[in-house]
Scaffold this motif. Structure first.
Motif, PDB file in Angstrom:
ATOM      1  N   ILE A  67       0.783  -1.359  -0.330  1.00 32.83           N
ATOM      2  CA  ILE A  67      -0.010   0.265  -0.654  1.00 32.83           C
ATOM      3  C   ILE A  67       0.972   1.306  -0.190  1.00 32.83           C
ATOM      4  O   ILE A  67       1.799   1.429   0.966  1.00 32.83           O
ATOM      5  CB  ILE A  67      -0.846  -0.066   1.522  1.00 32.83           C
ATOM      6  N   ALA A  68       0.608   2.051  -0.628  1.00 33.21           N
ATOM      7  CA  ALA A  68       1.612   3.339  -1.396  1.00 33.21           C
ATOM      8  C   ALA A  68       0.564   4.514   0.028  1.00 33.21           C
ATOM      9  O   ALA A  68      -0.414   4.568  -0.635  1.00 33.21           O
ATOM     10  CB  ALA A  68       1.882   3.501  -2.118  1.00 33.21           C
ATOM     11  N   LEU A  69       1.604   4.788   0.790  1.00 32.48           N
ATOM     12  CA  LEU A  69       1.071   6.086   1.529  1.00 32.48           C
ATOM     13  C   LEU A  69       1.169   7.653   1.300  1.00 32.48           C
ATOM     14  O   LEU A  69       2.242   7.406   1.756  1.00 32.48           O
ATOM     15  CB  LEU A  69       0.318   5.271   2.926  1.00 32.48           C
ATOM     16  N   ASP A  70       0.508   8.319   1.275  1.00 32.01           N
ATOM     17  CA  ASP A  70       1.161  10.317   1.665  1.00 32.01           C
ATOM     18  C   ASP A  70       1.195  10.734   3.345  1.00 32.01           C
ATOM     19  O   ASP A  70       1.063   9.184   3.976  1.00 32.01           O
ATOM     20  CB  ASP A  70       0.363  10.658   0.754  1.00 32.01           C
ATOM     21  N   PRO A  71       2.220  10.911   3.404  1.00 36.58           N
ATOM     22  CA  PRO A  71       2.495  11.165   4.544  1.00 36.58           C
ATOM     23  C   PRO A  71       1.080  11.762   5.668  1.00 36.58           C
ATOM     24  O   PRO A  71       1.559  11.540   6.550  1.00 36.58           O
ATOM     25  CB  PRO A  71       3.282  13.179   4.600  1.00 36.58           C
ATOM     26  N   SER A  72       0.103  12.193   5.165  1.00 33.75           N
ATOM     27  CA  SER A  72      -1.004  12.167   5.783  1.00 33.75           C
ATOM     28  C   SER A  72      -1.448  11.336   5.799  1.00 33.75           C
ATOM     29  O   SER A  72      -2.932  10.890   6.888  1.00 33.75           O
ATOM     30  CB  SER A  72      -2.220  13.131   5.483  1.00 33.75           C
ATOM     31  N   GLY A  73      -1.245   9.811   5.534  1.00 34.87           N
ATOM     32  CA  GLY A  73      -2.277   8.561   5.753  1.00 34.87           C
ATOM     33  C   GLY A  73      -2.840   8.098   4.327  1.00 34.87           C
ATOM     34  O   GLY A  73      -3.657   7.165   4.026  1.00 34.87           O
ATOM     35  N   GLY A  74      -2.454   8.907   3.843  1.00 36.81           N
ATOM     36  CA  GLY A  74      -3.892   8.532   2.533  1.00 36.81           C
ATOM     37  C   GLY A  74      -3.398   7.686   1.589  1.00 36.81           C
ATOM     38  O   GLY A  74      -1.954   7.586   1.168  1.00 36.81           O
ATOM     39  N   GLU A  75      -4.078   6.942   1.153  1.00 40.72           N
ATOM     40  CA  GLU A  75      -3.782   5.806  -0.032  1.00 40.72           C
ATOM     41  C   GLU A  75      -3.832   6.025  -1.115  1.00 40.72           C
ATOM     42  O   GLU A  75      -4.712   6.827  -1.593  1.00 40.72           O
ATOM     43  CB  GLU A  75      -4.325   4.722   0.530  1.00 40.72           C
ATOM     44  N   LEU A  76      -2.422   5.809  -1.769  1.00 36.57           N
ATOM     45  CA  LEU A  76      -2.681   6.532  -2.870  1.00 36.57           C
ATOM     46  C   LEU A  76      -2.670   5.142  -4.058  1.00 36.57           C
ATOM     47  O   LEU A  76      -3.382   5.359  -5.391  1.00 36.57           O
ATOM     48  CB  LEU A  76      -0.927   6.541  -3.230  1.00 36.57           C
ATOM     49  N   LEU A  77      -2.194   3.657  -3.627  1.00 36.47           N
ATOM     50  CA  LEU A  77      -2.361   2.715  -4.394  1.00 36.47           C
ATOM     51  C   LEU A  77      -2.021   1.827  -3.972  1.00 36.47           C
ATOM     52  O   LEU A  77      -1.902   1.578  -2.867  1.00 36.47           O
ATOM     53  CB  LEU A  77      -2.091   3.565  -6.389  1.00 36.47           C
ATOM     54  N   ARG A  78      -2.510   0.536  -4.797  1.00 35.29           N
ATOM     55  CA  ARG A  78      -2.136  -0.772  -3.639  1.00 35.29           C
ATOM     56  C   ARG A  78      -1.716  -1.955  -4.950  1.00 35.29           C
ATOM     57  O   ARG A  78      -2.111  -1.554  -5.738  1.00 35.29           O
ATOM     58  CB  ARG A  78      -2.887  -1.641  -2.561  1.00 35.29           C
ATOM     59  N   VAL A  79      -1.179  -2.786  -4.141  1.00 36.92           N
ATOM     60  CA  VAL A  79      -0.774  -3.731  -4.885  1.00 36.92           C
ATOM     61  C   VAL A  79      -0.677  -5.293  -4.579  1.00 36.92           C
ATOM     62  O   VAL A  79      -0.098  -5.158  -3.195  1.00 36.92           O
ATOM     63  CB  VAL A  79       0.471  -3.917  -5.649  1.00 36.92           C
ATOM     64  N   GLY A  80      -1.495  -5.777  -5.077  1.00 34.86           N
ATOM     65  CA  GLY A  80      -1.882  -6.940  -4.309  1.00 34.86           C
ATOM     66  C   GLY A  80      -0.099  -8.530  -5.108  1.00 34.86           C
ATOM     67  O   GLY A  80      -0.495  -8.451  -6.455  1.00 34.86           O
ATOM     68  N   GLY A  81       0.734  -8.740  -4.907  1.00 34.42           N
ATOM     69  CA  GLY A  81       1.406 -10.064  -4.709  1.00 34.42           C
ATOM     70  C   GLY A  81       2.643  -9.513  -5.874  1.00 34.42           C
ATOM     71  O   GLY A  81       2.941  -7.568  -4.497  1.00 34.42           O
ATOM     72  N   VAL A  82       3.642  -9.920  -6.141  1.00 39.38           N
ATOM     73  CA  VAL A  82       4.856  -9.091  -6.370  1.00 39.38           C
ATOM     74  C   VAL A  82       4.337  -7.735  -7.312  1.00 39.38           C
ATOM     75  O   VAL A  82       4.531  -8.089  -8.800  1.00 39.38           O
ATOM     76  CB  VAL A  82       6.273 -10.281  -6.963  1.00 39.38           C
ATOM     77  N   PRO A  83       4.890  -6.693  -7.155  1.00 37.04           N
ATOM     78  CA  PRO A  83       4.794  -5.519  -7.674  1.00 37.04           C
ATOM     79  C   PRO A  83       5.287  -5.653  -9.221  1.00 37.04           C
ATOM     80  O   PRO A  83       6.532  -6.137  -8.826  1.00 37.04           O
ATOM     81  CB  PRO A  83       5.097  -4.307  -7.068  1.00 37.04           C
TER      82      PRO A  83
END
Length: 144
Positions: free
Chosen positions: A110-126
């Motif tokens: 899960i890619a998060l910004d500094p405020s904890g906002g979720e930018l994107l996610r990847v299931g498995g090996v990216p």
């Protein structure tokens, strides 16, 4: 003869499920925005760094076969990309964290910004190139 048809049908269903799962492996998905870090489980919130534009949180388990490969891909991307930090959280003994984040498999990143906002996610090996391209708009010096 009915048994043969049942067996062939079962094999076909398994093959289709396998193809669907394989197609989804490593795919970057844009996430619905999460409000702020306060909405994150504590162990994830503690991993955020206010000075880092993107934190890649890799959720792994002790028995995860693909977690080592995901760790290599994410660490390499973070090492060569300004503004990206990679951290790994073993959720083997933290099932509530995985549940609260809607994570159904390991590894999940899960890619998060500094405020904890979720930018994107990847299931498995990216897939490194796809992940780098998806992160570009969120990074400093981006033309994104």
């Amino acid at each position: 003869m009915t048994g043969v048809w049942a067996l062939l049908g079962a094999v076909a269903v398994v093959a289709v499920v396998g193809l669907v799962l394989r197609a989804r492996e490593g795919r970057v998905r844009r996430a619905a925005p999460r409000a702020v870090a306060a909405d994150l489980p504590g162990p994830v919130r503690d991993l955020l760094d206010a000075r880092t534009p993107v934190t890649l949180v890799q959720l792994s388990t002790a028995v995860c076969a693909n977690c080592r490969r995901a760790r290599e891909v994410l660490a390499d991307l973070a090492d060569r990309t300004e503004g990206v930090r990679h951290v790994e959280l073993d959720v083997t003994d933290l099932p509530g964290v995985a549940r609260d984040l809607g994570v159904m498999r390991a590894p999940t990143t899960i890619a998060l910004d500094p405020s904890g906002g979720e930018l994107l996610r990847v299931g498995g090996v990216p897939r490194p190139d796809a992940l780098a391209a998806a992160l570009r708009p969120h990074l400093p010096h981006s033309n994104g």
